[in-house]
Design an enzyme around this catalytic site. Structure first.
Site, PDB file in Angstrom:
ATOM      1  N   GLY A  41      69.527  16.221 115.949  1.00  0.00           N
ATOM      2  CA  GLY A  41      68.247  15.698 115.485  1.00  0.00           C
ATOM      3  C   GLY A  41      68.387  14.964 114.167  1.00  0.00           C
ATOM      4  N   THR A  90      71.026  16.378 111.744  1.00  0.00           N
ATOM      5  CA  THR A  90      72.405  16.051 112.141  1.00  0.00           C
ATOM      6  C   THR A  90      72.709  14.588 111.824  1.00  0.00           C
ATOM      7  OG1 THR A  90      72.289  17.708 113.878  1.00  0.00           O
ATOM      8  CG2 THR A  90      74.001  16.054 114.124  1.00  0.00           C
ATOM      9  N   THR A 105      66.190  16.186 120.606  1.00  0.00           N
ATOM     10  CA  THR A 105      65.166  17.100 120.105  1.00  0.00           C
ATOM     11  C   THR A 105      64.037  17.254 121.105  1.00  0.00           C
ATOM     12  OG1 THR A 105      63.395  17.434 118.501  1.00  0.00           O
ATOM     13  CG2 THR A 105      64.131  15.185 118.751  1.00  0.00           C
ATOM     14  N   ASP A 131      61.263  17.908 120.021  1.00  0.00           N
ATOM     15  CA  ASP A 131      60.087  17.493 119.238  1.00  0.00           C
ATOM     16  C   ASP A 131      59.778  16.005 119.422  1.00  0.00           C
ATOM     17  OD1 ASP A 131      60.231  20.073 118.280  1.00  0.00           O
ATOM     18  OD2 ASP A 131      61.282  19.509 116.451  1.00  0.00           O
ATOM     19  N   GLY A 173      57.386  21.653 117.511  1.00  0.00           N
ATOM     20  CA  GLY A 173      57.234  20.226 117.208  1.00  0.00           C
ATOM     21  C   GLY A 173      57.376  19.878 115.739  1.00  0.00           C
ATOM     22  N   GLU A 200      52.789  23.533 115.964  1.00  0.00           N
ATOM     23  CA  GLU A 200      53.085  24.482 114.875  1.00  0.00           C
ATOM     24  C   GLU A 200      52.896  23.882 113.477  1.00  0.00           C
ATOM     25  OE1 GLU A 200      57.203  25.652 115.233  1.00  0.00           O
ATOM     26  OE2 GLU A 200      57.921  23.597 115.041  1.00  0.00           O
ATOM     27  N   GLN A 245      60.377  27.180 124.984  1.00  0.00           N
ATOM     28  CA  GLN A 245      60.301  25.722 125.157  1.00  0.00           C
ATOM     29  C   GLN A 245      61.657  25.042 125.030  1.00  0.00           C
ATOM     30  OE1 GLN A 245      56.455  24.459 122.711  1.00  0.00           O
ATOM     31  NE2 GLN A 245      57.460  26.264 121.931  1.00  0.00           N
ATOM     32  N   ARG A 246      62.581  25.713 124.348  1.00  0.00           N
ATOM     33  CA  ARG A 246      63.884  25.098 124.111  1.00  0.00           C
ATOM     34  C   ARG A 246      64.923  25.502 125.147  1.00  0.00           C
ATOM     35  NH1 ARG A 246      65.145  25.480 117.794  1.00  0.00           N
ATOM     36  NH2 ARG A 246      66.890  26.734 118.462  1.00  0.00           N
TER      37      ARG A 246
HETATM   38  O1  F6P Z   1      64.328  22.059 118.034  1.00  0.00           O
HETATM   39  C1  F6P Z   1      63.342  21.734 117.105  1.00  0.00           C
HETATM   40  C2  F6P Z   1      62.521  22.906 116.875  1.00  0.00           C
HETATM   41  O2  F6P Z   1      62.235  23.300 118.144  1.00  0.00           O
HETATM   42  C3  F6P Z   1      61.216  22.807 116.091  1.00  0.00           C
HETATM   43  O3  F6P Z   1      60.146  22.376 116.843  1.00  0.00           O
HETATM   44  C4  F6P Z   1      61.082  24.221 115.576  1.00  0.00           C
HETATM   45  O4  F6P Z   1      60.282  24.300 114.433  1.00  0.00           O
HETATM   46  C5  F6P Z   1      62.485  24.566 115.269  1.00  0.00           C
HETATM   47  O5  F6P Z   1      63.268  23.915 116.227  1.00  0.00           O
HETATM   48  C6  F6P Z   1      62.773  26.032 115.227  1.00  0.00           C
HETATM   49  O6  F6P Z   1      64.149  26.226 115.266  1.00  0.00           O
HETATM   50  P1  F6P Z   1      64.949  27.425 114.605  1.00  0.00           P
HETATM   51  O7  F6P Z   1      64.071  28.612 114.526  1.00  0.00           O
HETATM   52  O8  F6P Z   1      66.120  27.571 115.517  1.00  0.00           O
HETATM   53  O9  F6P Z   1      65.326  26.976 113.253  1.00  0.00           O
END
Ligand code: F6P
Length: 350
Positions: free
Chosen positions: A105, A108, A128, A130, A173, A224, A276-277
């Site tokens: 993302g 990176t 991503t 997002d 997001g 969020e 979602q991921r």
């Molecule tokens: O991948 C992006 C994302 O999904 C954001 O929407 C979210 O806030 C974040 O990752 C949370 O990731 P982590 O808890 O792994 O840092």
């Protein structure tokens, strides 16, 4: 050429499809040697670099799989001090890498851009759920996340209807509302709250009361990063030393507490979080990820280093990584999807 491949930041459905396409294209079309780097930039930060072989067999059978076979990390920061930075440079030379394909993302991409100073040439692939990477209209993983969040909204609707409740569903997001917007529309949310449009609690109360009279239930989809007008972001935690230290999450519960005293109906909140991921990428994401991986390999073969693959107007191209480092693509308040949703009666809390 010797090419490294790494995945950085939060994982995302379709990463393995990119790894497969970039590796196969580099081997088959570019006659390159390909090496996987474990756990994103973290794999280059230690005394001994951590790598995985990436040959044809290692990337066969992974197209449909969620996650990343290379592992990832979203708190690794090779720029944290001079010594770590120098170690990254030594590891890159020791491995004999001509270029690294960094799949990640905006964090990176920023690291990839900064690591030029230790002689690391990168090609970037945007990743991503997002969908917030600048100059790229759609990143792989987003379609899968929209599908997951849409199904959740759909499932929540039947229980909301049965109990005559107000149901809040919080999506990920970060500071961009793409996921909440598309899932909200696809999942028939009555109210969609985005980070780009601060909400007025009274507008939400009014819409819920109207629905109490008619349908007797209301579905709210909130990103969020949404916040009340004049209020603050809901921060889950600060991760010291991370390139992306502010982690969001929990605004759905905050909204539930704000809303409940004003309504007769019970209000409940569900935070979708990592669901979602995870999971396998949709066919759309598998195809997009394959196109991205193939184009990244082509950039390497053509010597077009320092560039990131993009999708613009439906076509694959590339931009300078410097152009996207430290920037984010958010939803313009006049976006066509917002107009469409407003015109069919969706409330944006404003
Ligand atoms: O991948 C992006 C994302 O999904 C954001 O929407 C979210 O806030 C974040 O990752 C949370 O990731 P982590 O808890 O792994 O840092």
């Amino acid at each position: 050429m010797r090419v490294g491949v790494l995945t950085g930041g939060g994982d995302c459905p379709g990463l393995n499809a990119v790894i497969r396409a970039v590796t196969k294209s580099l081997i088959h079309h570019g006659h390159c040697e390909v090496l996987g780097i474990a756990d994103g930039f973290e794999g280059l930060m230690g005394q001994t670099p951590r790598t995985l072989p990436l040959a044809w067999t290692q990337v066969s059978g992974i197209l449909h799989m969620g996650g990343t076979i290379l592992g990832t990390s979203n708190s690794a920061n090779p720029l944290k001090d001079e010594a770590t930075l120098a170690q990254v440079g030594r590891n890159v030379r020791a491995l004999g890498l001509d270029v690294v394909v960094a799949i990640g993302g905006d964090g990176t991409m920023s690291l990839a851009h900064s690591l030029r100073q230790v002689g690391l040439a990168c090609v970037g692939v945007p990743k991503t759920i997002d969908n917030d990477i600048a100059l790229c209209e759609r990143s792989f993983g987003f379609d899968t996340a929209v599908a997951t969040a849409t199904e959740a909204l759909h499932r929540v609707e039947s229980t909301a209807n049965s109990h005559h409740r107000v149901m809040i569903v919080e999506t990920m997001g970060r500071h961009a509302g793409w996921l909440a917007l598309e899932a909200g529309i696809a999942g028939a949310a009555d109210i969609i709250l985005l980070p780009e449009i601060d909400y007025d609690l009274q507008a939400i109360v009014q819409r819920c009361r109207e629905r109490e009279q008619r349908q007797r239930y209301t579905i709210i989809c909130i990103g969020e990063g949404a916040k009340p007008r004049g209020g603050a972001l809901t921060v889950r935690e600060h991760v010291a030393g991370s390139p992306d230290p502010v982690r969001l999450g929990g605004v759905g519960h905050v909204l539930r507490q704000q809303l409940q005293p004003h309504l007769k109906s019970e209000v409940r909140a569900t935070v979708l979080g990592y669901v979602q991921r995870g999971g396998d990428p949709t066919p759309f994401d598998r195809v997009l990820a394959t196109r991205f991986g193939h184009h990244a390999a082509q950039l390497v073969i053509d010597g077009q280093l320092g560039r990131m693959v993009t999708l613009q107007n439906g076509g694959i191209g590339s931009v300078e990584i410097a152009q996207v480092a430290n920037t984010q693509r958010t939803v313009p308040p006049g976006h066509e999807l917002i107009t469409v949703a407003r015109d069919i009666g969706v409330c944006f809390g404003d």
